[in-house]
Design a protein around this motif. Structure first.
Motif, mmCIF file in Angstrom:
data_model
loop_
_atom_site.group_PDB
_atom_site.id
_atom_site.type_symbol
_atom_site.label_atom_id
_atom_site.label_comp_id
_atom_site.label_asym_id
_atom_site.label_seq_id
_atom_site.Cartn_x
_atom_site.Cartn_y
_atom_site.Cartn_z
ATOM 1 N N GLN A 25 -2.435 -6.061 -10.052
ATOM 2 C CA GLN A 25 -3.850 -6.110 -10.924
ATOM 3 C C GLN A 25 -3.404 -5.039 -13.060
ATOM 4 O O GLN A 25 -3.896 -5.316 -13.782
ATOM 5 C CB GLN A 25 -4.267 -4.549 -10.252
ATOM 6 N N ASP A 26 -2.819 -4.104 -12.670
ATOM 7 C CA ASP A 26 -1.987 -3.487 -13.417
ATOM 8 C C ASP A 26 -1.154 -3.995 -14.876
ATOM 9 O O ASP A 26 0.158 -3.595 -14.085
ATOM 10 C CB ASP A 26 -1.855 -2.015 -13.887
ATOM 11 N N VAL A 27 -1.004 -4.986 -15.390
ATOM 12 C CA VAL A 27 -0.574 -6.148 -15.951
ATOM 13 C C VAL A 27 0.667 -5.146 -16.797
ATOM 14 O O VAL A 27 2.194 -4.980 -17.068
ATOM 15 C CB VAL A 27 -0.481 -7.184 -16.840
ATOM 16 N N ASP A 28 0.796 -4.670 -17.766
ATOM 17 C CA ASP A 28 1.238 -3.401 -18.234
ATOM 18 C C ASP A 28 2.204 -2.923 -17.210
ATOM 19 O O ASP A 28 3.068 -2.222 -17.721
ATOM 20 C CB ASP A 28 0.898 -2.071 -19.016
ATOM 21 N N ASP A 86 1.081 -18.573 -12.461
ATOM 22 C CA ASP A 86 0.982 -17.259 -12.649
ATOM 23 C C ASP A 86 2.832 -16.121 -13.058
ATOM 24 O O ASP A 86 2.733 -15.251 -14.165
ATOM 25 C CB ASP A 86 1.093 -16.672 -11.465
ATOM 26 N N GLY A 87 3.647 -16.964 -12.809
ATOM 27 C CA GLY A 87 5.048 -16.460 -13.740
ATOM 28 C C GLY A 87 5.110 -17.259 -14.950
ATOM 29 O O GLY A 87 5.864 -16.041 -15.714
ATOM 30 N N PRO A 88 5.108 -18.040 -15.564
ATOM 31 C CA PRO A 88 4.960 -18.009 -17.173
ATOM 32 C C PRO A 88 4.056 -17.438 -17.833
ATOM 33 O O PRO A 88 4.561 -16.766 -18.637
ATOM 34 C CB PRO A 88 4.455 -19.626 -17.767
ATOM 35 N N LYS A 89 2.872 -16.194 -16.761
ATOM 36 C CA LYS A 89 2.128 -15.661 -17.641
ATOM 37 C C LYS A 89 2.215 -14.546 -18.047
ATOM 38 O O LYS A 89 2.717 -13.685 -18.871
ATOM 39 C CB LYS A 89 0.760 -15.921 -16.664
ATOM 40 N N LEU A 90 3.030 -13.991 -17.194
ATOM 41 C CA LEU A 90 3.860 -12.367 -16.740
ATOM 42 C C LEU A 90 5.492 -11.960 -17.479
ATOM 43 O O LEU A 90 5.353 -11.471 -18.099
ATOM 44 C CB LEU A 90 4.542 -11.674 -15.041
ATOM 45 N N ILE A 91 6.028 -13.295 -17.807
ATOM 46 C CA ILE A 91 6.693 -13.397 -17.966
ATOM 47 C C ILE A 91 6.616 -13.521 -19.823
ATOM 48 O O ILE A 91 7.647 -12.954 -20.395
ATOM 49 C CB ILE A 91 8.153 -14.678 -17.802
ATOM 50 N N GLN A 92 5.964 -14.217 -19.753
ATOM 51 C CA GLN A 92 5.673 -13.378 -21.869
ATOM 52 C C GLN A 92 5.225 -13.099 -22.259
ATOM 53 O O GLN A 92 5.692 -12.511 -22.764
ATOM 54 C CB GLN A 92 4.685 -15.334 -22.249
ATOM 55 N N VAL A 136 -5.180 -9.230 1.332
ATOM 56 C CA VAL A 136 -4.316 -8.191 1.253
ATOM 57 C C VAL A 136 -4.021 -8.496 -0.321
ATOM 58 O O VAL A 136 -4.156 -9.761 -1.074
ATOM 59 C CB VAL A 136 -3.170 -9.630 1.625
ATOM 60 N N PRO A 137 -3.443 -7.615 -1.066
ATOM 61 C CA PRO A 137 -4.277 -6.701 -2.149
ATOM 62 C C PRO A 137 -2.635 -7.681 -3.146
ATOM 63 O O PRO A 137 -1.384 -7.848 -2.652
ATOM 64 C CB PRO A 137 -3.584 -5.608 -2.265
ATOM 65 N N GLY A 138 -2.957 -8.100 -4.579
ATOM 66 C CA GLY A 138 -2.144 -8.776 -4.701
ATOM 67 C C GLY A 138 -1.790 -11.109 -4.784
ATOM 68 O O GLY A 138 -1.570 -11.352 -6.208
ATOM 69 N N ILE A 139 -2.737 -10.790 -3.735
ATOM 70 C CA ILE A 139 -2.341 -12.381 -2.868
ATOM 71 C C ILE A 139 -3.815 -13.068 -3.309
ATOM 72 O O ILE A 139 -4.756 -12.696 -3.391
ATOM 73 C CB ILE A 139 -2.433 -12.851 -2.013
#
Length: 614
Positions: A481-484, A511-517, A550-553
């Protein structure tokens, strides 16, 4: 005679005991033996003479305890120089009278006090005391300095420094061991040999301890650790026994003669005797050398591998090797049983291993429910199934003492992969009133393992004997929810030393590439491999629960519709397998593996997924 040149060509024969010889001639053990250099020089001289006549080529001065600390207990602290000089001069007189070319070793023993960090005497104070004794011995004409019967690596290192800084003589540094082949501070022969060599000693030694059998074993280990080293060996005449109020040593002279050749063949450059040995022991060793075939040091058989007791250096875990090689790795999570029976768990692990799982991850008290200890399950799975495991290691509920004790125990039973997590709060589990405290957050525990235990020290910086070899995983949420905040936590774990990351369950390949980038835009390339969490769906009800509660899913609508259209339960499982396989194929571009979490113990379903993607 040049000491170092001599021992490079042949094995030199040193003398035997001084203290126990003086004791047999009426000097009580509570007396200051070193003072006899001044008060009863003839008693000391006679013993030197007997050893030379027996064949000794090197004589050790009667100055073992002639330092300011030990002499101070007898009111003789001001006599350090006089006693040490007298010790050398006595030996020189006897050698001159014998008309033989004999070397003199200026003898230095322990200070008799503990130095920091195990005592209150500062290292520089210890070094000054050693230097005072070295200076007197060197100026009096000793050919070398023999530092012996040491049990503390800190102390012997200060003694070596003092000798090297004070004179130009060769330095022997010799250590004594307990019955279990460790020093009293727990250091093994191989570590001792390396440390003594690194400190600057010209010759590495082992003396006193037990009898010849033990010291031969220790010598071989030291030679294995420092193959190009020179070695000094002086065993006691066996372990001392008290008989009728007297201290007796059981090993006779002939026994020493037999071992003299074994020492030489194992690489000893100087051989002699310590407590309980006599001129007869030295004579037997001389006869053995004379009657044996000619021998040169270049022909030394270094070691019998069966006698090396140090554990071999750990290889990287199979998981570490596969990830390093870029192979797509498959980890599967299993929960420990709630009772004593492990039959179903082991059967499931066997099925998964046969299907192609690389690693079995064992959760620790999932959902804060009471279950069998995870490390016991890991041990069972590794021993009985033969598949590598990853131990889930939560920080919650463990104080700093328990964390470190559990890590040591885990390593001792062969567990090397650990997955560090916060752990579920006890408030949601079987015992909500249970203690929920912790001393470390996951990044702190990762740092403790990677920068502490894997370097051989605990949280306080104290040695744990040898480094551990943990391969450490950490948790990552690709849909936070909080990417930073997630990026901040990820970077903290990276800096702490995490080796790999396991993610929360995902259902979208992007989902993976977005956070990794987003992470790499702030902190540069993420080097650690990511194993994406895969939680197979088994029914529409299951999918709706995960998506809504379930939070985060987040489960895409298309996937939910597919499983809703499946109809019966059997068809639902089949669709769940298809969805999981499709997602896994899509994430192979950025994920280095997967972390599958079976639902409702459907290990057969997971095995089918593994077989389809292999």
């Amino acid at each position: 005679m040049n000491f170092l040149e001599s021992i490079s060509q042949n094995t030199l024969l040193a003398d035997g005991a001084m203290g126990t010889m003086l004791h047999t001639r009426g000097v009580n053990f509570d007396k200051c033996f070193d003072e006899l250099n001044l008060t009863k020089p003839a008693a000391v001289a006679d013993i030197h003479r007997e050893y030379i006549e027996a064949g000794a080529q090197l004589i050790i001065t009667n100055t073992f305890g002639a330092n300011r600390f030990k002499l101070g207990k007898h009111g003789l602290a001001s006599e350090v120089t006089a006693i040490n000089r007298a010790g050398v001069e006595l030996a020189k007189k006897i050698i001159a009278a014998s008309f033989k070319d004999i070397l003199i070793a200026g003898d230095i023993g322990p200070l008799g006090v503990r130095i920091a960090p195990y005592g209150r005497v500062k290292p520089e104070e210890a070094r000054a005391a050693f230097a005072e004794q070295v200076k007197a011995l060197a100026e009096a004409g000793a050919d070398l300095i023999a530092i012996e019967t040491m049990s503390d690596l800190y102390e012997i290192q200060e003694a070596i420094k003092a000798a090297k800084q004070t004179c130009d003589l060769p330095v022997v540094a010799s250590v004594t061991f307990t019955r279990d082949d460790l020093t009293v501070l727990g250091d093994d022969p191989m570590k001792v040999a390396r440390k003594v060599k690194e400190a600057g000693a010209d010759v590495i030694g082992v003396n006193c301890s037990g009898g010849p059998s033990q010291l031969l074993r220790i010598l071989k280990q030291m030679k294995h650790a420092v193959p190009d080293g020179k070695f000094w060996v002086k065993p006691n005449a066996g372990w001392p026994e008290q008989v009728g109020g007297r201290i007796m040593y059981p090993a006779d002279a002939d026994y020493f003669g037999d071992y003299a050749l074994a020492f030489r063949e194992a690489g000893a450059n100087i051989v002699g005797g310590c407590c309980g040995t006599t001129p007869q022991h030295i004579f037997a060793m001389k006869k053995a050398f004379e009657t044996a075939p000619a021998f040169v040091m270049d022909s030394v058989t270094i070691v019998d591998e069966d006698e090396i007791t140090e554990e071999p250096a750990d290889q990287p875990t199979e998981l570490a090797q596969k990830l390093s090689a870029g192979k797509f790795s498959i980890c599967v999570e299993m929960d420990p049983p709630r009772g004593l029976s492990t039959h179903k768990l082991l059967a499931g692990a066997s099925l998964l291993y046969d299907a192609g799982a690389d690693v079995i991850n064992v959760a620790d008290s999932p959902m804060a429910r009471m279950r069998m200890s995870a490390w016991a399950v890991c041990d069972l799975v590794q021993r009985q199934i033969g598949v590598e495991t990853t131990l889930h290691f939560p920080t919650r509920g463990r104080n700093l003492l328990r964390v470190q004790g559990d890590l040591l125990a885990s390593h001792a039973i062969g567990l090397r992969n650990v997955f560090v997590v916060m752990g579920d709060p006890t408030s949601i589990g079987d015992y909500p009133e249970a203690t929920d405290n912790y001393d470390l957050v996951p990044s702190g525990l990762i740092k403790l393992i990677k920068q502490g235990f894997n370097m051989g020290v605990d949280h306080s910086g104290t040695s744990i004997g040898q480094p551990t070899n943990f391969f450490v995983g950490a948790a990552l949420n690709l849909c936070p929810q909080d990417v930073d905040n997630e990026i901040k936590n990820l970077h903290r774990k990276v800096k702490a030393g995490a080796d790999f990351f396991l993610t929360q369950p995902i259902y979208r390949a992007d989902d993976g590439p977005k956070l990794i980038q987003a992470y790499e835009a702030k902190h540069g390339k993420l080097q650690q491999p990511i194993l994406a969490g895969i939680l197979p769906l088994v029914s529409a009800k299951h999918a709706n629960f995960l998506h809504n509660e379930v939070p985060g899913i987040f489960i895409p609508e298309e996937a939910r519709k597919k499983i809703e259209s499946a109809g019966d339960a059997e068809r639902g499982v089949k669709v769940g397998v298809e969805l999981a396989v499709e997602l896994i194929e899509q994430i192979k571009g950025w994920a280095k593996g997967i972390y599958i979490m079976p639902q409702f113990h459907r290990y057969d379903m997971v095995a089918e997924i593994i077989e389809k993607i292999r």
